[in-house]
Motif scaffolding. Sequence first.
Motif, PDB file in Angstrom:
ATOM      1  N   SER A  71       0.838  -1.196   0.000  1.00  0.00           N
ATOM      2  CA  SER A  71       0.000   0.000   0.000  1.00  0.00           C
ATOM      3  C   SER A  71       0.877   1.252   0.000  1.00  0.00           C
ATOM      4  O   SER A  71       1.994   1.245   0.498  1.00  0.00           O
ATOM      5  N   GLU A 113      -7.441  -2.842  -8.216  1.00  0.00           N
ATOM      6  CA  GLU A 113      -8.285  -2.843  -6.996  1.00  0.00           C
ATOM      7  C   GLU A 113      -7.867  -1.730  -6.047  1.00  0.00           C
ATOM      8  O   GLU A 113      -7.409  -2.006  -4.930  1.00  0.00           O
ATOM      9  N   TYR A 168      -8.565   3.497   5.592  1.00  0.00           N
ATOM     10  CA  TYR A 168      -8.129   2.753   6.788  1.00  0.00           C
ATOM     11  C   TYR A 168      -8.208   3.602   8.067  1.00  0.00           C
ATOM     12  O   TYR A 168      -7.480   3.358   9.011  1.00  0.00           O
TER      13      TYR A 168
HETATM   14  C1  LIG Z   1      -6.732  -7.841  -1.914  1.00  0.00           C
HETATM   15  C2  LIG Z   1      -6.567  -6.372  -1.750  1.00  0.00           C
HETATM   16  N1  LIG Z   1      -6.885  -5.563  -2.775  1.00  0.00           N
HETATM   17  C3  LIG Z   1      -6.784  -4.230  -2.675  1.00  0.00           C
HETATM   18  C4  LIG Z   1      -6.339  -3.625  -1.512  1.00  0.00           C
HETATM   19  C5  LIG Z   1      -6.282  -2.141  -1.457  1.00  0.00           C
HETATM   20  O1  LIG Z   1      -4.986  -1.700  -1.341  1.00  0.00           O
HETATM   21  P1  LIG Z   1      -4.661  -0.135  -1.340  1.00  0.00           P
HETATM   22  O2  LIG Z   1      -5.473   0.471  -0.286  1.00  0.00           O
HETATM   23  O3  LIG Z   1      -3.197  -0.082  -1.104  1.00  0.00           O
HETATM   24  O4  LIG Z   1      -5.028   0.383  -2.698  1.00  0.00           O
HETATM   25  C6  LIG Z   1      -5.961  -4.427  -0.419  1.00  0.00           C
HETATM   26  C7  LIG Z   1      -5.461  -3.818   0.811  1.00  0.00           C
HETATM   27  O5  LIG Z   1      -5.140  -4.437   1.781  1.00  0.00           O
HETATM   28  C8  LIG Z   1      -6.085  -5.835  -0.541  1.00  0.00           C
HETATM   29  O6  LIG Z   1      -5.778  -6.647   0.483  1.00  0.00           O
END
Ligand SMILES: Cc1ncc(COP(=O)(O)O)c(C=O)c1O
Length: 417
Positions: free
Chosen positions: A182, A254, A358
């Motif tokens: 992240s 995602e 978060y």
């Molecule tokens: C499977 C999955 N996809 C997407 C994310 C989103 O990540 P970010 O907030 O870094 O974009 C996470 C975060 O833990 C995740 O576990």
Amino acid sequence: MHTYHTPLDLVRSRHVESPVVCARPDRVAQASHWFQENFPGEVLYAVKANPSPWILDVLYANGTRFFDVASIPEIQLVRERCPEARMAFLHPVKSRESIRRAYYEFGVRIFALDCEAEMAKIVEETNHADDLILIVRLAVSNDGAMFSLAGKFGVPAYEASDLIRKARAHAWELGVSFHVGSQCMQPSAYRSAMMEASRLIAQAGVTVDIVDVGGGFPSIYPGMTPPPMDDYISSIEDAFEEMMVLENADLWCEPGRALVAEAESVLTRVELVKGDALYLNDGAYGRLFDAAHAKWPFPVRLHRRKADGPAGETGGETASFRLYGPTCDSMDAIPGPFDLPADIAEGDIIEIGMLGAYGTALATNFNGFGAIEYVTVEDMPWPSMFEVQPDKADDSEATVISFARARRRRPKLRRRA
Ligand SMILES: Cc1ncc(COP(=O)(O)O)c(C=O)c1O
């Protein structure tokens, strides 16, 4: 939700007892539009980043139709708020009951896995369904990220080709995914991960229909200004062109943080000043988990209740402070240091920004401190990854959020070797 022009308007117009989340729907809408317009594939919102109903409503109203979910409660939430949306169950470890319910009760067909045992659970609990879309999560380097997610999930390279090959046999469509960590500060991290994925797919010797580059897209925090988001898209686009996947393979991402980080701040009240320690009514067990535990550098600004306080919102002499949350736990502490007006006093309100990702998602009711109020505000106090650059905007656009400036959606990439 009541709307105020700015948080200061709220603070000056009424009594504020519990912490208040300031929701900024424009920021979510802008981020959603940006990704829809600029990412050359499907954009799934990672619900875990912020499952607040208002966030889902704004994303849905602004075109997000695909969601990455981690649990049945997230699936239920998305079904309730976003009835037409598609969902992908991309958590690599799921209970058998949740696999069954996702498939039969909610029509979910997309499941992630990172080992044979999880694959067996998915296949068994869906009764050997012939319409499964299986996504094999690969372990990749998280070196470019500020928040590593490398410790728990992802099949290591030495086992990956075998798993990809075996998953192909059970999948109507097969994908690979990864998470570069992240708050990824290096666009090239996506390219490296994609090249690694391509190598593993070639080694497996099977066709792959989907490449999911995961989350990791960054936001701007104090002392953490990433390269422009365009650089991330270019890195992904170029690498996708070179990957050994089907010519009509789909590209997914995602994002969690990047879509919602700018969307929320919290107004927290100073309950006591003890030397350089400020005791607040929100903390590590509220919306400040990352501030306390990951020492994440969130921006702060002071709002004085009385307009006759020195220098209004901020200004005057400053001093360094550390913050404590309201619970009994010594871990409910945020060392900072935070520069705030030296004469900060009981009753002053500190706004802590960039908590959309978060923050709300990790809040608890520990010690009975869960009460929270939501309001909508219209200001934009901190830099945005999606804002029009002042030097690129003409005067009329400078004050208006301009969706028109985003590039047109590119055609989906199709050419593959
Ligand atoms: C499977 C999955 N996809 C997407 C994310 C989103 O990540 P970010 O907030 O870094 O974009 C996470 C975060 O833990 C995740 O576990």
